[in-house]
Design an enzyme around this catalytic site. Structure first.
Site, PDB file in Angstrom:
ATOM      1  N   ASN A 202      10.701  30.390  50.723  1.00  0.00           N
ATOM      2  CA  ASN A 202       9.458  30.041  50.029  1.00  0.00           C
ATOM      3  C   ASN A 202       9.523  30.608  48.618  1.00  0.00           C
ATOM      4  O   ASN A 202       9.642  31.803  48.422  1.00  0.00           O
ATOM      5  CB  ASN A 202       8.267  30.630  50.787  1.00  0.00           C
ATOM      6  CG  ASN A 202       6.959  30.137  50.206  1.00  0.00           C
ATOM      7  OD1 ASN A 202       6.810  30.006  48.992  1.00  0.00           O
ATOM      8  ND2 ASN A 202       6.017  29.844  51.070  1.00  0.00           N
ATOM      9  N   CYS A 207       4.849  25.567  48.313  1.00  0.00           N
ATOM     10  CA  CYS A 207       4.000  25.134  49.434  1.00  0.00           C
ATOM     11  C   CYS A 207       4.498  23.915  50.209  1.00  0.00           C
ATOM     12  O   CYS A 207       5.286  24.053  51.116  1.00  0.00           O
ATOM     13  CB  CYS A 207       2.572  24.919  48.931  1.00  0.00           C
ATOM     14  SG  CYS A 207       2.433  24.217  47.300  1.00  0.00           S
ATOM     15  N   HIS A 454      -1.312  26.948  54.018  1.00  0.00           N
ATOM     16  CA  HIS A 454       0.113  27.032  54.321  1.00  0.00           C
ATOM     17  C   HIS A 454       0.567  25.692  54.876  1.00  0.00           C
ATOM     18  O   HIS A 454      -0.199  24.999  55.533  1.00  0.00           O
ATOM     19  CB  HIS A 454       0.321  28.149  55.341  1.00  0.00           C
ATOM     20  CG  HIS A 454       1.761  28.453  55.566  1.00  0.00           C
ATOM     21  ND1 HIS A 454       2.572  28.900  54.556  1.00  0.00           N
ATOM     22  CD2 HIS A 454       2.534  28.348  56.677  1.00  0.00           C
ATOM     23  CE1 HIS A 454       3.792  29.080  55.046  1.00  0.00           C
ATOM     24  NE2 HIS A 454       3.788  28.757  56.323  1.00  0.00           N
ATOM     25  N   ASP A 471       9.043  26.321  59.441  1.00  0.00           N
ATOM     26  CA  ASP A 471       8.005  27.044  58.716  1.00  0.00           C
ATOM     27  C   ASP A 471       8.690  27.934  57.687  1.00  0.00           C
ATOM     28  O   ASP A 471       9.032  29.081  57.962  1.00  0.00           O
ATOM     29  CB  ASP A 471       7.203  27.875  59.729  1.00  0.00           C
ATOM     30  CG  ASP A 471       5.998  28.540  59.087  1.00  0.00           C
ATOM     31  OD1 ASP A 471       5.894  28.491  57.845  1.00  0.00           O
ATOM     32  OD2 ASP A 471       5.175  29.115  59.813  1.00  0.00           O
TER      33      ASP A 471
END
Length: 1117
Positions: A202, A207, A454, A471
């Site tokens: 990330n 995002c 998220h 994720d």
């Protein structure tokens, strides 16, 4: 996030919320975090237990009489842990109620404890529950952060206002919902080992990008096409989208750990936080696909994007009573489906192809048939093999004038049949032999509110029953229920575990839900889910990435073995000569730019000397090494030679001797003496009397400083004895007069003092490693001709010099010119230099604005006249220093301007069809009346006694008539338009039953069959009389706006209240609708004129008032 609905805690695993920044003071800062840990399902389709959750209600009586700063609730249990609520009734140093969730027994818990919870805190509105204020977040609690929540929960003014309903009978009701999650060591989880896949790092702002990239990567046909795009070894990933994507996909396929995306975002120009904030996932998808499509042209993979993602639909209008049909074919790469009002994907498709009837006033103008009743709609000609559905989870709420997230329940099937009901979605020319049966491939999820949250994705790469959750860096196996049903959104019931106050089952909105779906057509799945292996990847790409991988491994190995090695940095005379006067001016060397050796710690120092002999060609017996030392004044100098005993020790032992601080480096100075034939000779013996000095020479004419050599001197000797040697070093005649200075320090300020040539070195306090700067002695009269006549003034200049990039405030992205200045320049010095550069006589007409290092924009407020002392103050932004300043050239001196308030006022002429913008400057204490008087002298009035008024117009509505006595100091013309106009005669003589109403233009826009009211054009006031019909009012409106009859006949009139139109008939009494004069927000009740907006659309400017004028605009400054 503040929600006006009951309890937003989601039972979804890994939910993430972005709490608005206004709530983030003190240390309570839940920003977008990497999803919190959970146990990896190593067994496929393992059932997932629901985490323990509970709701706690706290009634606080006599609330306003609480006189403690902090107030705790009683303890309640969730997940076997003790919790309590902590509030600050009068705010935690803010004018808001502060509220936190606290671990009740944190003081007695064992060392290293930690627990993770998602929770929401609420203040219940006891009059209207829907106005309860609720905020939610999540946190990993530990000894350092044992409470977490919101410093600015809600304004105290609202809380203590009895009319608002939060405090009733001096009782406050606070609620907490807490869900406790398992904690597994996040860092030890290995995605590749557990699932065979790796995640994406990330980047902080990227995002939605990671979930989209994973989805595209897991369409093998797409990945294969990307690999087959021609790239060369000379391309740079950060400048080539194909190479950056190839590189990313290769790493996702072959790497063992998560992959970074920086090169890719750079390659398509989205390399700032802003670029992600200003776009959405659909735009990113389109930017990527369009750019790839473009780059694929003329290559073996040309047309792949269209083949995979492009479908076509037909827009049609068909007349009912005559034989006329108009059709238009359009292509799409994704479809936007309504969520609001639709229970599932099929309902959205039904809505998409819904037929709209064009009749009554809305008839269709058909060629050669005139106005006709018709039906209008959309049908699909063909669907693509990979169908991307964007779910409209985010919509604009016109009532609240803000974006909202739609969290309604919305179902999507595992198999989607778009041929259902005999192909009702298909157009007549669609190829019915193609079976449009689709299988779900991926579900992209957003968890959180409209202002953040998220993103992650559920994907089944091979279309088997096994789903995976991607994720960011973490990939886990998931069951089908988690990927499908739990992403439908809607509400869920929380079991009641806290009896007492309220035993009704508690429903809460689920904030995790799908916002994009990818389906693959059954008949194409073998082609799309194809095999992709090494032979699909260009040789140069494999080589490049293998090399990168090897470097990474090498660095990793070095890091792992670092404790076994010492880095030895060796500085020599050559380094000093090369660096001083170029890279550095102070001290002797930049150790990062000298030769370094990586030596095992147990290596004897003599063995290291052999390596030095090989590297530099200096025999071991002629090497003498000095240790460097950091002095108290922060300079770094050679301190003493190594002793023979030290040279017998290991490298590691020496490092410890030289370094008080724990540092893996050993810094040395290699002293080498040269004989007459310039070959190395043995270093001279050094006694306590001998001092090693270093010499720099300064030339004031060239403004240059250079290292010229070093000498041993006797402490009892005097500088006068070495002058001839120094002259020789500088290339001067032996008897040249020279001045000597000692360079003592340079932080925080320069200290460089003259040396008395006639006293001893010891008396001048000179020691090993000291630096002497010297220059020709200048006659007093010639010092004037040089900018920096002596060493101290030159070093002072070097220490403070700064190249400043000046940009015109009107073109804030482009450098206009650069000036070299001193950071010590005063405000006047800076503006004088700028004025000089711009050939401006009066420097006080220059206004400067500082640079915001974070937004890379000018700061909103300019620098006041002499508002800062030095240039250094202008360049500092928090703890960062910039080298950019913005300038404007004013028409009057800045000190004068600062005493004035400048307003831009748009004057609407009473009879002429024009708007004139005037810049009004008046003293700050002036009133609106003064503005009007000033304006009267500048504008053309319809008659000499005309009276003017000033209005505030925002998005085509009138929000305020300014009273003449209002002070202008606080009026803001940045965001709304200030409009001046003559007060019509009819408004001056209002009868007791006359009303002044707002009249606005509007049009209805149907976006995906949803009606929205859009105001446009110039709003105005109109007097309506008691009992007056709409027909009578229409006559006056038409005359006022001078609309031709034919055009006016098409206009519709409606009474609008809070954005809902109620259409009026000619016979309706209009005044009966406008019952109250004192409605709060009078602009929300108006007479609406519905007609098409024929004004040319202008580009949207940040300041919306720039495009609100329909009349021609003139600007007078």
């Amino acid at each position: 996030m503040t929600v006006m609905t009951p309890a937003p805690v989601d039972q979804q695993e890994d939910e993430e919320m972005l709490v608005p920044h206004s709530d983030l003071t003190d240390n309570h800062q839940p920003m977008e975090v990497v999803a919190q840990p959970e146990t990896a399902n190593t067994v496929e389709n393992q059932p997932v237990e629901d985490p323990p959750s509970s709701r706690f209600t706290w009634k606080i009586e006599n609330f306003s009489r609480l006189n403690t700063k902090k107030h705790y609730s009683e303890v309640f249990l969730v997940g076997g842990f003790k919790w309590r609520i902590l509030i600050f009734p009068k705010g935690n140093n803010v004018d808001h109620l502060s509220m936190y969730l606290d671990v009740a027994d944190s003081a007695s818990l064992p060392y290293g404890w930690s627990r993770y919870a998602q929770f929401s805190l609420a203040v219940v509105n006891q009059i209207h529950n829907k106005y309860s204020i609720r905020k939610d977040t999540q946190h990993q609690f530990n000894a350092r952060e044992s409470d977490w929540g919101f410093t600015s929960f809600m304004p105290l003014g609202e809380l203590y206002d009895p009319c608002r309903g939060y405090l009733v009978n001096d009782t406050l009701i606070v609620e907490a919902e807490v869900i406790v999650r398992r904690i597994v060591d996040y860092w030890t989880y290995d995605s590749k080992k557990e699932t065979g896949y790796v995640g994406l790092k990330n980047q902080g702002a990227t995002c939605y990008m990671n979930s989209l990239l994973q989805t595209l990567y897991h369409i093998p046909y797409f990945r294969k096409a990307v690999y087959h795009m021609p790239t060369t070894e000379n391309d740079m990933p950060s400048g080539s989208i194909p190479l950056a994507l190839q590189s990313l996909f290769y790493k996702l396929q072959y790497s063992d750990s998560s992959v970074a995306t920086k090169e890719l975002t750079k390659s398509f120009g989205w390399d700032t936080y802003d670029s992600f904030m200003q776009h959405d996932v659909q735009e990113l998808n389109r930017v990527l696909c369009e750019k790839l499509e473009d780059k694929m042209k003329g290559t073996v993979v040309e047309g792949t994007i269209q083949q995979l993602f492009e479908g076509h639909h037909m827009n049609y209008i068909e007349c009912i009573n005559v034989d006329y049909k108009s059709t238009r074919k359009e292509s799409f790469y994704d479809l936007q489906l309504d969520v609001k009002g639709c229970r599932d994907v099929y309902a959205s498709f039904d809505k998409y192809v819904e037929v709209e009837r064009l009749e009554g006033d809305n008839k269709y103008q058909a060629e050669q048939y005139g106005l006709q009743d018709a039906k209008k709609g959309v049908l699909f000609i063909d669907f693509p093999p990979v169908l991307q559905l964007q779910l409209k989870r985010f919509e604009y709420d016109f009532m609240r004038d803000t974006m909202v997230k739609i969290n309604d329940r919305y179902e999507f099937p595992l198999q989607l049949d778009l041929d259902r009901d005999e192909g009702k979605y298909l157009s007549p020319e669609a190829d019915r032999s193609v079976r449009n049966l689709y299988t779900l491939h991926s579900v992209l999820v957003h968890s959180g509110g409209v202002h953040g949250g998220h993103y992650y994705a559920f994907i089944r790469p091979t279309l088997s029953d096994q789903w995976y959750k991607f994720d960011d860096e973490r990939v886990t196996k998931e069951d089908m229920k988690r990927a499908l049903e739990e992403q439908y959104g809607g509400e869920e019931e929380l079991p009641q575990t806290n009896p007492g106050f309220n035993n009704t089952p508690f429903k809460f909105t689920k904030y995790s839900n799908a916002y994009m779906l990818v389906y693959i057509r059954e008949s194409d799945k073998d082609k799309i889910i194809c095999n992709v292996d090494e032979k699909d990847i260009a040789e140069h790409l494999r080589e490049r990435l293998k090399k990168e991988q090897e470097e990474k491994e090498h660095k990793k190995k070095e890091k792992a073995e670092a404790h076994l090695y010492t880095i030895i940095k060796v500085a020599r005379d050559d380094d000093l000569a090369e660096q001083i006067g170029k890279d550095i001016y102070f001290d002797l060397v930049d150790h990062d730019k000298v030769r370094s050796f990586r030596i095992q710690k147990q290596t004897p120092f003599n063995v290291f000397k052999e390596e030095v002999a090989k590297e530099f060609g200096i025999p071991m017996q002629f090497q003498r090494f000095w240790l460097w030392a950091k002095r108290q004044n922060h300079t770094y100098r050679p301190n003493r030679p190594l002793t023979p005993l030290e040279e017998t020790q290991s490298v590691g032992t020496l490092r410890e001797v030289s370094n008080k601080v724990h540092n893996a480096e050993l810094k040395l100075f290699l002293e080498v003496e040269l004989g007459l034939d310039l070959r190395p000779i043995a270093p001279p013996d050094k006694t306590k009397e001998d001092i090693l000095l270093f010499f720099k020479h300064y030339d004031p004419e060239k403004e240059e400083l250079h290292f010229v050599g070093r000498l041993f001197v006797k402490s009892t000797g005097k500088p006068i004895e070495i002058l001839s040697k120094l002259n020789k070093m500088a290339g001067y005649a032996p008897d040249q007069e020279i001045d000597l200075y000692e360079e003592i320090k340079f932080e925080p300020s320069v200290m460089c003092e003259p040396i008395d040539k006639k006293i001893t070195f010891r008396a001048s306090q000179l020691e090993d490693g000291d630096i002497i700067c010297f220059q020709k002695s200048l006659p007093v009269e010639s010092t004037e001709q040089f900018r920096y006549p002596d060493v101290p003034s030159f070093l002072e200049y070097v220490h403070n010099r700064q190249v400043v990039h000046f940009r015109s405030l009107e073109k804030p992205k482009e450098d206009d010119f650069c000036l070299e200045m001193s950071r010590l320049y005063s405000y006047d010095d800076v503006v004088e230099r700028v004025a000089q550069k711009l050939d401006l006589d009066d420097p006080s007409k220059i206004r400067l604005t500082s640079h915001n290092c974070y937004s890379q924009q000018p700061k909103p407020q300019p620098i006041k006249y002499r508002g800062v002392d030095h240039l250094s103050d202008m360049l500092i932004h928090y703890n960062q220093t910039s080298d950019i300043l913005y300038y404007e050239v004013l028409d009057i001196p800045l000190p004068e301007l600062q005493c004035l308030k400048t307003l831009k006022v748009a004057f609407h002429h009473a009879t002429k069809d024009e708007v004139v913008i005037h810049t009004i400057r008046l003293p700050k204490q002036s009133t609106v009346g003064d503005v009007i008087n000033d304006l009267k002298t500048k504008v053309e009035l319809s008659h000499p006694n005309a009276e003017l008024r000033l209005l505030e117009v925002f998005y085509h509505k009138i929000y305020k008539i300014f009273p003449p006595n209002e002070k202008i100091e606080n009026i803001n013309d940045q965001y709304w338009t200030l409009r001046a106009e003559e007060i019509p005669e009819e408004e001056k003589n209002l009868g007791p039953n006359d009303r002044l109403i707002h009249v606005y233009h509007f049009t209805k826009e149907t976006a995906q069959n949803q009606m929205q009211i859009l105001n446009f054009g110039e709003p105005f006031f109109l007097v309506i009389r008691e009992g007056e019909t709409l027909a009578e009012i229409k006559v006056r409106v038409q005359k006022k706006l001078q609309v031709p009859d034919e055009e006016f006949a098409k206009w519709k009139f409606a009474f609008l209240s809070l954005g809902r139109p109620e259409y009026l008939q000619d016979s309706d009494i209009v005044s009966s609708r406008f019952q109250r004069r004192d409605v709060y927000g009078a602009w929300e009740q108006y007479l609406g004129l519905e007609h098409s907006d024929n004004a040319p659309k202008r580009a949207y400017a940040a300041n919306q008032n720039r495009h609100t004028f329909e009349k021609p605009v003139k600007i007078y400054n």
